[in-house]
Enzyme design. Structure first.
Site, PDB file in Angstrom:
ATOM      1  N   HIS A 163       1.387  -8.600   7.580  1.00 56.26           N
ATOM      2  CA  HIS A 163       0.067  -8.999   7.105  1.00 56.26           C
ATOM      3  C   HIS A 163      -0.678  -7.851   6.422  1.00 56.26           C
ATOM      4  CE1 HIS A 163      -4.054 -10.908   7.969  1.00 56.26           C
ATOM      5  NE2 HIS A 163      -3.410 -11.781   7.219  1.00 56.26           N
ATOM      6  N   LYS A 165      -2.105  -4.894   3.849  1.00 54.48           N
ATOM      7  CA  LYS A 165      -2.500  -4.839   2.439  1.00 54.48           C
ATOM      8  C   LYS A 165      -2.782  -3.381   2.084  1.00 54.48           C
ATOM      9  CE  LYS A 165      -4.374  -9.060   3.784  1.00 54.48           C
ATOM     10  NZ  LYS A 165      -3.713  -9.693   4.898  1.00 54.48           N
ATOM     11  N   ASP A 170      -0.008   7.685  -6.824  1.00 53.25           N
ATOM     12  CA  ASP A 170       0.311   9.120  -6.898  1.00 53.25           C
ATOM     13  C   ASP A 170       0.054   9.872  -5.594  1.00 53.25           C
ATOM     14  OD1 ASP A 170       1.271   9.016  -9.463  1.00 53.25           O
ATOM     15  OD2 ASP A 170      -0.592   9.691 -10.406  1.00 53.25           O
ATOM     16  N   HIS A 401     -13.195 -13.803   4.478  1.00 50.38           N
ATOM     17  CA  HIS A 401     -11.874 -13.184   4.612  1.00 50.38           C
ATOM     18  C   HIS A 401     -11.980 -11.721   5.048  1.00 50.38           C
ATOM     19  CE1 HIS A 401      -7.650 -12.158   3.330  1.00 50.38           C
ATOM     20  NE2 HIS A 401      -7.472 -13.356   3.862  1.00 50.38           N
ATOM     21  N   LYS A 403     -12.273  -8.448   7.245  1.00 45.92           N
ATOM     22  CA  LYS A 403     -11.855  -8.066   8.594  1.00 45.92           C
ATOM     23  C   LYS A 403     -12.413  -6.667   8.858  1.00 45.92           C
ATOM     24  CE  LYS A 403      -7.991 -10.261   6.576  1.00 45.92           C
ATOM     25  NZ  LYS A 403      -8.144 -11.578   7.014  1.00 45.92           N
ATOM     26  N   ASP A 408     -20.946   0.991  17.627  1.00 46.60           N
ATOM     27  CA  ASP A 408     -22.100   1.824  17.989  1.00 46.60           C
ATOM     28  C   ASP A 408     -22.737   2.540  16.796  1.00 46.60           C
ATOM     29  OD1 ASP A 408     -22.057   1.234  20.699  1.00 46.60           O
ATOM     30  OD2 ASP A 408     -20.599   2.809  21.141  1.00 46.60           O
TER      31      ASP A 408
END
Length: 506
Positions: A163, A165, A170, A401, A403, A408
Site C-alpha cells: 500500500h 506511496k 536523484d 483519502h 492519512k 500533542d
C-alpha cells in the site's frame, strides 16, 4: 471435461516467474550532491545540519506539478513505488514524463502493486523495454488472465498487498504520503475527487527513504514484469506504446500545466525550498519480507501504538477508513480517562468509496463516542477543497483519502497508513514521522478545514444515547438521525455488510 478445463485454467494460464530470467540487485545512487536537485537543496540542508526539510503538499495541482518537476529535474535516477497507478490522463502524463527522463539517461525503477496497476502486462512490458527502465510487480498473481482465481485458491498470499506511496528523484528529494497516481488523487476527476496529502522531503531523510525503496525493490516478493510475460519485448513494442500514449494525452485538454520549462520549475522549486520546515524525521515502514514469509506486516502499527501510548494532551487524526479493533477501543477509553483529547475525521457513508469499511466503522461508532472520542465525518458536498482542484472537477463529490496524525502538537505522522486492520497487519505501509511543532501547526490548520461545520458532520450522542449528525447549511445548524445525504438502498447495503464477519479484512 469440466475438470480438464479447470486444470488448464489453474496450470496452463499460471505465468509463474520464469526461473531462467536474470534477477538483478540494484541500489540507490550514493552521492546526489553533484546533481541539479542535490545542488538546489544542498545549501539549505547545509544550513540545518542533521535536519531534513519538509513541506506539506495539500493541493492536487501543487502535488501534481511537483511530481512533474522532480521527473524533469532528475539527472541520474527516479524511483517510484505506488499501490495504484490508474491508466487515465494523469497516469499517462506521469508515465510519459518518466519515460522522457529515461530518454535523458535517467535510471528509472518503477515498483507497483500488481492488481492495481491499471494496464495490461503487454503495455507494462513494452514500457519496461526501454533500456533505462525496469518495472517490477509486488506479490504478483500467478494467473495473469484469470487473476480472480488466485483470490480463490491462493487467498492467503495474494491478499497481502503493498500500500506504500513513494517517489524519489536523484536520492535528493522525495514525495511521501497518501496519493496514488490517477485523476481522482489530484482534483481533476469529473465525478469524484479525494482530499489528500503528501509531504515533500529533502535532506538526510531521503537517503533513508531510498534504503526502504531498495529493500522493497530487491525483496523476494517483487518480480520483474519481463519474467511474467511470454515473450521478449523490444524497441518496436515501446515505440508503438509511446505513439498511442502521446495521442491519448494530446486528445485531452489537461487543466494543469505540463510543459513548464526548467526556469519555471526552478522558480517554483525555490518557493518550496524557502518554505521548508527543517526538523528531525524518520521513515517508518513495514518489512516487505513479511509477505514472503506469511507474517503480519506490523512495524508501522507497532510504532503508532507506542507513540499513542506516550500521549499527554491531544491526538488529531484523519483517516478515510477508521475501523478500530477491541484493543484499540480500550486504548481510546484509557486515554480519555487520562484527559487526552482525541479527534478523528473520517468518511461519512455518503462520501465513503468502501461500504465494507464504513460498516466496520459504524459498528464501533457508539462505543468510541461513549469513550470520549470526537468524531467527524466528511461531507461529500463541501466546497472547502475545490480551490485546490481543477475546474474540470466541477461540483464533483469529495471523499477523504488523507492519512495523517498529530501527536500533542509536537510531531506528525503522514503516509499510507489507514486506521484499520488491513493497514495494521495485512498490507505493507510506510510513512514519515516528523518531530516539529511548526509542521504540526501547519497540519493542524489543514485539518481544521476538514472538521469545520460546513465541511463535515459532527457525530454525537443525544440525551437518549442515540447517534445524531450535526452540520451547518445556509448558516443554520441541521441535525440528522440517519446517515446524512444517503438513501435507503445505500443504508440497507451498509447494514448488510455489518452482518458479515469480515472486520479483520477491512
Amino acid at each position: 471435461m469440466v475438470l480438464d478445463w479447470l486444470a488448464q485454467i489453474l496450470t496452463g494460464c499460471a505465468n509463474r516467474p520464469r526461473p531462467d530470467y536474470p534477477r538483478t540487485i540494484s541500489t540507490a545512487i550514493e552521492d546526489s550532491s553533484s546533481t541539479r536537485l542535490g545542488q538546489f537543496f544542498g545549501p539549505a540542508a547545509d544550513e540545518h545540519p542533521g535536519l531534513s526539510g519538509f513541506s506539506l503538499l495539500s493541493h492536487g495541482r501543487e502535488a501534481f506539478i511537483v511530481r512533474l518537476a522532480l521527473g524533469d529535474l532528475a539527472e541520474r535516477s527516479l524511483d517510484l513505488q505506488y499501490f495504484v497507478w490508474d491508466g487515465d490522463t494523469t497516469g499517462r502524463i506521469i508515465v510519459d514524463r518518466v519515460l522522457k527522463a529515461a530518454d535523458r539517461g535517467v535510471r528509472v525503477r518503477l515498483l507497483v502493486d500488481d492488481p492495481y496497476y491499471k494496464a495490461s502486462d503487454s503495455v507494462i512490458a513494452a514500457l519496461d523495454a526501454h533500456p533505462n527502465v525496469e518495472i517490477r510487480l509486488f506479490n504478483p498473481f500467478a494467473n495473469r488472465r484469470w487473476s480472480t482465481l488466485d483470490f480463490i485458491f491462493d487467498f492467503g498470499r495474494v491478499n497481502r498487498r503493498m500500500h506504500n506511496k513513494l517517489m524519489i528523484a536523484d536520492n535528493a528529494s522525495a514525495i511521501v504520503g497518501g496519493r496514488n497516481i490517477g485523476d481522482i488523487y489530484f482534483g481533476v476527476h469529473t465525478t469524484a475527487n479525494f482530499r489528500d496529502l503528501d509531504v515533500l522531503a529533502v535532506g538526510p531523510i531521503v537517503h533513508d527513504l531510498s534504503l526502504v525503496f531498495d529493500q522493497y525493490w530487491n525483496s523476494r516478493s517483487t518480480v520483474p514484469i519481463a519474467a511474467l510475460v511470454d515473450r521478449a519485448y523490444g524497441a518496436a513494442d515501446l515505440d508503438a506504446i509511446l505513439i498511442r500514449l502521446h495521442d491519448e494525452i494530446a486528445a485531452v485538454d489537461y487543466p494543469y500545466p505540463i510543459d513548464q520549462d526548467l526556469d519555471e520549475l526552478a522558480a517554483r522549486g525555490a518557493e518550496l525550498r524557502d518554505n521548508l520546515v527543517w526538523a528531525h524525521g524518520r521513515i517508518i515502514a513495514d518489512d516487505p519480507e513479511t509477505v514472503a514469509h506469511g507474517k503480519e506486516s506490523d512495524d508501522v502499527v507497532e510504532f503508532i501504538r507506542g507513540r499513542v501510548a506516550q500521549l499527554k494532551e491531544e491526538l488529531l487524526a484523519e483517516s478515510p477508513y477508521f475501523v478500530l479493533p477491541a484493543g484499540a477501543q480500550a486504548t481510546v477509553k484509557m486515554l480519555h480517562e487520562r484527559n487526552v483529547r482525541m479527534r478523528v475525521l473520517t468518511n461519512s457513508l455518503a462520501s465513503n468509496d468502501m461500504l465494507p469499511a464504513h460498516s466496520g466503522y459504524a459498528k464501533t461508532r457508539r462505543r468510541l463516542l461513549q469513550n470520549g472520542m470526537e468524531l467527524y465525518e466528511l461531507r461529500p458536498d463541501t466546497d472547502a477543497f475545490r480551490p485546490g482542484w481543477s475546474l474540470l472537477s466541477g461540483r464533483s463529490p469529495a471523499a477523504l483519502h488523507t492519512k495523517a496524525m498529530i501527536f500533542d502538537r509536537e510531531a506528525v505522522f503522514i503516509g499510507s497508513f489507514n486506521l484499520d486492520p488491513r493497514s495494521a497487519v495485512i498490507n505493507t505501509e510506510a510513512g514519515l514521522y516528523i518531530e516539529s511543532p511548526e509542521l504540526a501547526e501547519r497540519l493542524r490548520a489543514y485539518m481544521a478545514t476538514g472538521v469545520a461545520a460546513a465541511n463535515s458532520y459532527r457525530v454525537l450522542l443525544d440525551p437518549n444515547g442515540e447517534i445524531v449528525w450535526e452540520t451547518v447549511r445556509d448558516d443554520q445548524w441541521v441535525r440528522y438521525r440517519d446517515e446524512p445525504e444517503t438513501g435507503f438502498r445505500r443504508r440497507f447495503a451498509a447494514a448488510l455488510w455489518k452482518l458479515l464477519p469480515i472486520d479483520s479484512q477491512l
